[in-house]
Design a protein around this motif. Structure first.
Motif, PDB file in Angstrom:
ATOM      1  N   SER A 101       7.847   8.639  -5.501  1.00 39.84           N
ATOM      2  CA  SER A 101       8.827   7.757  -6.124  1.00 39.84           C
ATOM      3  C   SER A 101       9.591   6.953  -5.079  1.00 39.84           C
ATOM      4  O   SER A 101       9.796   5.743  -5.231  1.00 39.84           O
ATOM      5  N   SER A 102       9.996   7.609  -3.992  1.00 37.61           N
ATOM      6  CA  SER A 102      10.745   6.902  -2.943  1.00 37.61           C
ATOM      7  C   SER A 102       9.847   5.903  -2.223  1.00 37.61           C
ATOM      8  O   SER A 102      10.296   4.810  -1.859  1.00 37.61           O
ATOM      9  N   GLY A 103       8.570   6.260  -2.010  1.00 38.72           N
ATOM     10  CA  GLY A 103       7.649   5.327  -1.385  1.00 38.72           C
ATOM     11  C   GLY A 103       7.426   4.101  -2.244  1.00 38.72           C
ATOM     12  O   GLY A 103       7.400   2.963  -1.751  1.00 38.72           O
ATOM     13  N   LEU A 104       7.306   4.312  -3.541  1.00 34.71           N
ATOM     14  CA  LEU A 104       7.138   3.198  -4.475  1.00 34.71           C
ATOM     15  C   LEU A 104       8.389   2.322  -4.498  1.00 34.71           C
ATOM     16  O   LEU A 104       8.296   1.082  -4.491  1.00 34.71           O
ATOM     17  N   ASP A 105       9.553   2.956  -4.500  1.00 36.45           N
ATOM     18  CA  ASP A 105      10.810   2.204  -4.502  1.00 36.45           C
ATOM     19  C   ASP A 105      10.914   1.307  -3.264  1.00 36.45           C
ATOM     20  O   ASP A 105      11.360   0.158  -3.357  1.00 36.45           O
ATOM     21  N   LYS A 106      10.512   1.817  -2.112  1.00 37.47           N
ATOM     22  CA  LYS A 106      10.578   1.022  -0.876  1.00 37.47           C
ATOM     23  C   LYS A 106       9.695  -0.220  -0.975  1.00 37.47           C
ATOM     24  O   LYS A 106      10.064  -1.299  -0.506  1.00 37.47           O
ATOM     25  N   LEU A 107       8.527  -0.054  -1.583  1.00 36.27           N
ATOM     26  CA  LEU A 107       7.636  -1.200  -1.754  1.00 36.27           C
ATOM     27  C   LEU A 107       8.251  -2.230  -2.693  1.00 36.27           C
ATOM     28  O   LEU A 107       8.223  -3.431  -2.421  1.00 36.27           O
ATOM     29  N   LEU A 108       8.813  -1.756  -3.799  1.00 37.39           N
ATOM     30  CA  LEU A 108       9.402  -2.664  -4.775  1.00 37.39           C
ATOM     31  C   LEU A 108      10.615  -3.389  -4.182  1.00 37.39           C
ATOM     32  O   LEU A 108      10.854  -4.572  -4.489  1.00 37.39           O
ATOM     33  N   LEU A 126       3.022   9.498 -10.040  1.00 38.39           N
ATOM     34  CA  LEU A 126       3.279   8.063 -10.090  1.00 38.39           C
ATOM     35  C   LEU A 126       3.685   7.635 -11.500  1.00 38.39           C
ATOM     36  O   LEU A 126       4.602   6.833 -11.682  1.00 38.39           O
ATOM     37  N   ALA A 127       2.976   8.166 -12.488  1.00 36.92           N
ATOM     38  CA  ALA A 127       3.290   7.833 -13.871  1.00 36.92           C
ATOM     39  C   ALA A 127       4.725   8.234 -14.202  1.00 36.92           C
ATOM     40  O   ALA A 127       5.452   7.504 -14.894  1.00 36.92           O
ATOM     41  N   LYS A 128       5.142   9.376 -13.688  1.00 39.12           N
ATOM     42  CA  LYS A 128       6.520   9.842 -13.920  1.00 39.12           C
ATOM     43  C   LYS A 128       7.517   8.920 -13.247  1.00 39.12           C
ATOM     44  O   LYS A 128       8.571   8.587 -13.808  1.00 39.12           O
ATOM     45  N   ALA A 129       7.170   8.469 -12.015  1.00 40.97           N
ATOM     46  CA  ALA A 129       8.074   7.580 -11.281  1.00 40.97           C
ATOM     47  C   ALA A 129       8.209   6.232 -11.960  1.00 40.97           C
ATOM     48  O   ALA A 129       9.290   5.635 -12.000  1.00 40.97           O
ATOM     49  N   VAL A 146       0.844  -1.197   0.000  1.00 43.27           N
ATOM     50  CA  VAL A 146       0.000   0.000   0.000  1.00 43.27           C
ATOM     51  C   VAL A 146       0.880   1.249   0.000  1.00 43.27           C
ATOM     52  O   VAL A 146       1.863   1.320   0.744  1.00 43.27           O
ATOM     53  N   LEU A 147       0.523   2.199  -0.828  1.00 43.38           N
ATOM     54  CA  LEU A 147       1.207   3.489  -0.861  1.00 43.38           C
ATOM     55  C   LEU A 147       0.214   4.574  -0.491  1.00 43.38           C
ATOM     56  O   LEU A 147      -0.730   4.853  -1.238  1.00 43.38           O
ATOM     57  N   MET A 192       4.718  11.642  -0.818  1.00 46.12           N
ATOM     58  CA  MET A 192       4.127  12.954  -1.013  1.00 46.12           C
ATOM     59  C   MET A 192       4.244  13.379  -2.477  1.00 46.12           C
ATOM     60  O   MET A 192       5.251  13.110  -3.132  1.00 46.12           O
ATOM     61  N   THR A 193       3.221  14.062  -2.960  1.00 48.99           N
ATOM     62  CA  THR A 193       3.272  14.546  -4.338  1.00 48.99           C
ATOM     63  C   THR A 193       4.389  15.558  -4.513  1.00 48.99           C
ATOM     64  O   THR A 193       5.042  15.607  -5.561  1.00 48.99           O
ATOM     65  N   TYR A 194       4.625  16.378  -3.483  1.00 53.87           N
ATOM     66  CA  TYR A 194       5.675  17.393  -3.524  1.00 53.87           C
ATOM     67  C   TYR A 194       6.538  17.260  -2.269  1.00 53.87           C
ATOM     68  O   TYR A 194       6.023  17.052  -1.171  1.00 53.87           O
ATOM     69  N   GLY A 195       7.822  17.395  -2.430  1.00 48.86           N
ATOM     70  CA  GLY A 195       8.716  17.280  -1.280  1.00 48.86           C
ATOM     71  C   GLY A 195       9.041  15.837  -0.951  1.00 48.86           C
ATOM     72  O   GLY A 195       8.856  14.935  -1.763  1.00 48.86           O
ATOM     73  N   GLU A 196       9.520  15.636   0.276  1.00 50.68           N
ATOM     74  CA  GLU A 196       9.955  14.303   0.720  1.00 50.68           C
ATOM     75  C   GLU A 196       9.151  13.846   1.933  1.00 50.68           C
ATOM     76  O   GLU A 196       8.723  14.669   2.727  1.00 50.68           O
ATOM     77  N   PRO A 197       8.944  12.506   2.077  1.00 50.46           N
ATOM     78  CA  PRO A 197       9.335  11.454   1.139  1.00 50.46           C
ATOM     79  C   PRO A 197       8.483  11.509  -0.121  1.00 50.46           C
ATOM     80  O   PRO A 197       7.268  11.679  -0.042  1.00 50.46           O
TER      81      PRO A 197
END
Length: 318
Positions: A108-115, A143-146, A9-10, A100-105
């Motif tokens: 892309s980083s959240g998706l990477d952690k899941l993968l 998400l599409a960009k990531a 889940v993201l 987060m859509t803007y800023g951190e985390p």
């Protein structure tokens, strides 16, 4: 035999500056206000205006506002979002990450952690109950960009909205009742939603329709008559007309109509943040009291309330 793919889940929210400083606020606002989903003006016009005037002037002012609500552990939005992630993780036997859509985390980083945990199917839950192209769709864009940089994209399930979900309405109603039990019931319940330019709605954005339905269902759940509930829009930016009625103008006008004790809730926000704690519980409270109001009860966002987390669980597992 069918292979069962590992799920995850993201959770997605807007984002926040990393610190309540002019430098960090400027960095965050630059990314946020560059998004065409948020401001769709021609870049030839918008970029010089943004970088030459808006960011230099607004960043120090907004930083001071953040300083007034900042928690020891970070911004309210980040602290509550992390609590939501942790509590939802405790209820599920699959990985849960925050982006987060803007800023951190970042998303892309959240998706990477899941993968990295072997997740093959990702349920994305944008924490915006009511859909808007300026918020929910911006999550999808990010998400599409990531995913462009991922050799094998995961299977995605995207929760577009939950403005009418029974568990969401029940959680809102419970928070209102809790406020009534503690503070007494006010003369009026105001539901203040984050605004969008009226032009967006005129062009087909369903956001105001979702807000209206949330308000109607909440009033029904609470057993409130139509005249006991009012819907407004806050956080206007720029000179363009936004959805009305405006929350601040409403606060100034209610006392002369006999509304002296007010309850106010912000159903579009999943967590308390600058727009609820400073703008509503601070600025708008002052407007109401200065206009002759006597009692202003701000009802907190659902944050990491158990009922809210149970709703999230239902959204990502059903």
């Amino acid at each position: 035999m069918k292979t069962i793919k590992k799920q995850g889940v993201l959770l997605a929210n807007l984002g926040t500056p990393q610190a309540p400083t002019a430098v960090e606020v400027k960095r965050f606002l630059a990314e946020f206000l560059h998004d065409k989903r948020v401001v769709d003006m021609s870049r030839w016009l918008w970029c010089p205006l943004l970088h030459g005037i808006i960011l230099p002037i607004r960043s120090p002012k907004v930083a001071k506002l953040y300083q007034s609500v900042w928690f020891d552990g970070g911004s309210p939005l980040m602290v509550f979002s992390q609590q939501q992630r942790n509590k939802l993780q405790s209820l599920l036997d699959i990985p849960v990450e925050l982006g987060m859509t803007y800023g951190e985390p970042s998303l892309s980083s959240g998706l990477d952690k899941l993968l990295q945990q072997g997740v093959e199917e990702v349920t994305v839950l944008p924490l915006y109950p009511q859909y808007s192209s300026s918020t929910t769709a911006a999550v999808f864009d990010a998400l599409a960009k990531a995913i462009k940089g991922i050799p094998t994209m995961p299977q995605l399930t995207f929760v577009r909205d939950y403005y009418s979900h029974p568990l969401y309405i029940q959680a809102l109603a419970s928070s209102v009742r809790a406020s009534w039990e503690q503070n007494g019931q006010g003369d009026l319940l105001v539901c203040s939603y984050h605004g969008i330019p009226k032009r967006y709605a005129d062009n087909g954005d369903v956001y105001p329709l979702h807000c209206e339905e949330t308000t109607r269902l909440l009033a029904k759940e609470l057993g409130l008559a139509e005249e006991k509930v009012l819907m407004t829009y806050q956080s206007q930016f720029g000179k363009e007309e936004w959805l009305q009625p405006y929350t601040d103008k409403t606060m100034e006008s209610l006392p002369e109509k006999g509304i002296k004790k007010l309850d106010i809730i912000c159903p579009a926000f999943s967590v308390d943040c600058l727009e609820t704690l400073e703008e509503i519980a601070g600025e708008n409270k002052a407007l109401f009291i200065e206009a002759g109001g006597e009692t202003f009860n701000y009802i907190p966002c659902l944050n990491a309330d158990d009922a809210h987390i149970e709703m999230m669980k239902a959204l990502v597992t059903n």
